[in-house]
Design a protein around this motif. Structure first.
Motif, PDB file in Angstrom:
ATOM      1  N   GLY A  63      39.693  43.262  47.049  1.00  0.00           N
ATOM      2  CA  GLY A  63      39.021  44.374  47.735  1.00  0.00           C
ATOM      3  C   GLY A  63      37.501  44.789  46.860  1.00  0.00           C
ATOM      4  N   HIS A  64      37.529  44.650  45.640  1.00  0.00           N
ATOM      5  CA  HIS A  64      35.977  44.985  45.088  1.00  0.00           C
ATOM      6  C   HIS A  64      35.131  43.701  45.417  1.00  0.00           C
TER       7      HIS A  64
ATOM      8  N   LEU B  24      48.685  36.003  31.360  1.00  0.00           N
ATOM      9  CA  LEU B  24      48.337  35.867  32.757  1.00  0.00           C
ATOM     10  C   LEU B  24      48.481  34.218  33.064  1.00  0.00           C
ATOM     11  N   ASP B  25      48.127  33.315  31.999  1.00  0.00           N
ATOM     12  CA  ASP B  25      48.180  31.903  32.097  1.00  0.00           C
ATOM     13  C   ASP B  25      49.573  31.456  32.427  1.00  0.00           C
ATOM     14  N   ARG B  26      50.489  32.126  31.412  1.00  0.00           N
ATOM     15  CA  ARG B  26      52.008  31.839  31.549  1.00  0.00           C
ATOM     16  C   ARG B  26      52.419  32.064  32.772  1.00  0.00           C
TER      17      ARG B  26
ATOM     18  N   ILE C 287      51.216  41.984  40.201  1.00  0.00           N
ATOM     19  CA  ILE C 287      50.241  40.922  40.312  1.00  0.00           C
ATOM     20  C   ILE C 287      49.753  41.128  41.616  1.00  0.00           C
ATOM     21  N   ARG C 288      50.341  41.194  42.859  1.00  0.00           N
ATOM     22  CA  ARG C 288      49.879  41.351  43.924  1.00  0.00           C
ATOM     23  C   ARG C 288      48.839  42.574  43.949  1.00  0.00           C
ATOM     24  N   ARG C 289      49.396  43.677  43.374  1.00  0.00           N
ATOM     25  CA  ARG C 289      48.580  44.942  43.692  1.00  0.00           C
ATOM     26  C   ARG C 289      46.893  44.606  42.636  1.00  0.00           C
ATOM     27  N   ALA C 290      47.156  43.780  41.755  1.00  0.00           N
ATOM     28  CA  ALA C 290      45.698  43.586  40.793  1.00  0.00           C
ATOM     29  C   ALA C 290      45.089  42.504  41.666  1.00  0.00           C
TER      30      ALA C 290
END
Length: 153
Positions: free
Chosen positions: A23-24, A134-136, A14-17
């Motif tokens: 960054g983008h 992702l919501d969960r 999650i942190r990498r995403a």
């Protein structure tokens, strides 16, 4: 969990995403002279039209002190105006200027490219499932976050 490398932890993924997403956005926004918090304020004001600093701080997930400096920076760039509230004279209400609308529209056209690319990477069913997952995950993160001065159960 001891047998699982840290790179495989869900929180690490999650942190990498999150880092890739930020960054983008920062790279795109840099071309417009905006920071991520400034862009978030412009976006919030485009949807609500007029908001106080406290409302914007809550909407953007930052402190009121941080928001005050973001608003000052945007006002100095001519991207928003702040006027006293008709209800509370000490409260300033922020609104976008024409220049603020213009820069937001231009930046948004570039930022939305990533949203489309992510959406296109999945089938409609995968997209719905990914959003549900992702919501969960977000709900779990919120549930597990200790209250200030409190403890989780």
């Amino acid at each position: 969990m001891a047998d699982v490398p840290v790179e495989e932890y869900l929180c690490t993924r999650i942190r990498r995403a999150e880092q890739a997403l930020i960054g983008h956005h920062e790279a795109v926004l840099r071309g417009y002279g905006l920071t991520m918090p400034q862009y978030t304020v412009l976006l919030a004001l485009s949807r609500e039209e007029a908001m106080s600093g406290a409302q914007l701080a809550r909407a953007c997930g930052v402190t009121q002190q941080s928001m005050a400096s973001v608003l000052t920076g945007l006002q100095n760039k001519g991207l928003l105006d702040r006027r006293p509230s008709p209800v509370h004279a000490k409260v300033l209400i922020a609104t976008l200027t024409d220049a603020g609308h213009d820069i937001l529209d231009r930046a948004y056209q570039e930022v939305i490219v990533l949203e489309r690319a992510l959406t296109d990477r999945f089938t409609p069913a995968e997209h719905r499932q990914f959003c549900d997952l992702l919501d969960r995950a977000t709900a779990t993160l919120v549930e597990q976050t200790p209250e200030r001065g409190g403890r989780t159960q």
